[in-house]
Write a protein that holds these residues in place. Structure first.
Motif, PDB file in Angstrom:
ATOM      1  N   ALA A   1       0.882  -1.080   0.601  1.00 40.81           N
ATOM      2  CA  ALA A   1       0.302   0.137   0.281  1.00 40.81           C
ATOM      3  C   ALA A   1       1.085   0.933   0.239  1.00 40.81           C
ATOM      4  CB  ALA A   1      -0.877  -0.004   1.244  1.00 40.81           C
ATOM      5  N   ILE A   2       1.697   1.620   0.420  1.00 35.51           N
ATOM      6  CA  ILE A   2       2.685   2.530   0.750  1.00 35.51           C
ATOM      7  C   ILE A   2       3.972   2.442  -0.661  1.00 35.51           C
ATOM      8  CG2 ILE A   2       4.955   3.676   2.025  1.00 35.51           C
ATOM      9  CD1 ILE A   2       3.938   1.876   3.975  1.00 35.51           C
ATOM     10  N   LEU A   3       4.270   1.689  -1.231  1.00 34.53           N
ATOM     11  CA  LEU A   3       4.721   1.478  -2.276  1.00 34.53           C
ATOM     12  C   LEU A   3       3.818   2.336  -3.692  1.00 34.53           C
ATOM     13  CD1 LEU A   3       7.312  -1.714  -1.969  1.00 34.53           C
ATOM     14  CD2 LEU A   3       8.503   0.741  -2.325  1.00 34.53           C
ATOM     15  N   ASN A   4       2.254   2.032  -3.236  1.00 31.88           N
ATOM     16  CA  ASN A   4       1.252   2.323  -4.199  1.00 31.88           C
ATOM     17  C   ASN A   4       1.258   4.002  -4.278  1.00 31.88           C
ATOM     18  OD1 ASN A   4       1.283  -0.034  -6.105  1.00 31.88           O
ATOM     19  ND2 ASN A   4      -0.669  -0.836  -4.169  1.00 31.88           N
ATOM     20  N   GLU A   5       1.561   4.941  -3.442  1.00 31.33           N
ATOM     21  CA  GLU A   5       1.949   6.081  -3.395  1.00 31.33           C
ATOM     22  C   GLU A   5       3.032   6.927  -3.792  1.00 31.33           C
ATOM     23  OE1 GLU A   5      -1.683   6.990  -1.611  1.00 31.33           O
ATOM     24  OE2 GLU A   5      -2.095   5.500  -2.413  1.00 31.33           O
ATOM     25  N   ASN A   6       2.139   7.619  -3.945  1.00 31.09           N
ATOM     26  CA  ASN A   6       3.341   8.867  -4.601  1.00 31.09           C
ATOM     27  C   ASN A   6       4.325   9.504  -3.045  1.00 31.09           C
ATOM     28  OD1 ASN A   6       4.663  10.776  -6.240  1.00 31.09           O
ATOM     29  ND2 ASN A   6       3.820  12.460  -4.940  1.00 31.09           N
TER      30      ASN A   6
END
Length: 306
Positions: free
Chosen positions: A193-198
């Protein structure tokens, strides 16, 4: 510095009279005469002469070794006198990370000045690297900072510990994919989830790698980032405007008054924590003032965060 130390060491460094004399801003004849007089006074030859080349004899090597010890002692004495001068002039030099400017000026400093009415305070805002450099060069007496590692040459008085968290915009879609995990202070987000965010990067990837390095080691997809900033306040402003997320200690968010403007999440295999310290030289002559500063900072900051 004593002329004997300066002159003999310079001849030893240069291996000759001519260059040493230029560096010392005296004539070669005067320097040569001084060396001869010093050898006569000691009753030993300090240098073996081979034309213009001067090589240390064994007595010369021992003498130079002791002169260098005396040089180090001289520098140490000057540093100590500088500290004493600060003590008697009533000056305390405090360094801190920029996120703590408000608590320092509005809360800690007034109490400290009540405790020491005659004290003059010099304050320096800087990043952790510069603060440590200034402290080791005796340009600061105490530093208030979040530290990941400790230096055995310095004293670390812990103020408090704080969780390292993910900061995201209020009511973002992330809030719908969290889970509650034991041992974490906030709803937990997966690495994916973190890596999917800017990512809003604070001073490049350095801060992010420090707090979430496991994301890099797992060989997952690369970070997606469109914004890099130089301070936490600007990073949190970007987060509030839903431009991305950032990972940083919760204490910084609270000190910058963003805790009601954004949502906080836990992450990682276990909760990461950072510690705030009052860092000082254990040999400082301002030990009482430094300890009082740490006590005042602890009482005020812990009360603010409770």
């Amino acid at each position: 510095m004593d002329k004997t130390i300066e002159y003999v060491l310079e001849v030893a460094r240069c291996g000759g009279i001519a260059k040493a004399a230029r560096n010392l801003f005296i004539t070669p004849s005067a320097l040569s005469k001084f060396i001869i007089q010093k050898e006569d006074e000691l009753g030993v030859r300090l240098f073996a002469r081979e034309g213009n080349k001067f090589t240390l004899t064994y007595p010369g090597e021992r003498y130079v070794e002791m002169l260098r010890e005396a040089e180090d002692l001289h520098e140490k004495m000057n540093r100590e006198m500088s500290r004493l001068a600060d003590l008697y002039s009533g000056r305390l030099r405090i360094g801190f990370q920029m996120s703590f400017a408000e608590v320092m000026t509005r809360a800690v400093l007034p109490v400290l000045q009540d405790e020491y009415p005659s004290i003059r305070v010099f304050m320096e805002e800087a990043g952790m690297g510069d603060l440590m450099k200034y402290l080791k060069k005796n340009q600061l007496d105490v530093v208030l900072a979040l530290a990941e590692q400790t230096d055995e040459e310095l004293r670390y008085d812990k103020i408090l510990e704080t969780p390292v968290v993910v900061a995201a915009a209020k009511d973002s879609p992330l809030s719908k994919i969290t889970v509650i995990k034991e041992g974490f202070s906030h709803p937990w987000l997966s690495d994916e989830a973190i890596l999917n965010e800017n990512i809003v990067l604070d001073r490049g990837e350095r801060s992010f790698r420090r707090y979430a390095g496991h994301l890099f080691s797992q060989g997952k997809k690369q970070l997606h980032s469109e914004i890099t900033v130089t301070n936490a306040r600007t990073a949190l402003l970007c987060v509030e405007q839903d431009m991305g997320i950032i990972i940083l200690p919760e204490l910084i968010i609270q000190e910058l008054h963003y805790q009601d403007c954004i949502d906080l999440y836990s992450f990682g295999p276990e909760e990461r924590r950072a510690a705030l310290y009052a860092i000082s030289d254990p040999k400082t002559v301002l030990a009482n003032e430094v300890q009082t500063f740490g006590k005042v900072a602890r009482e005020i900051i812990c009360q603010r965060e409770s």
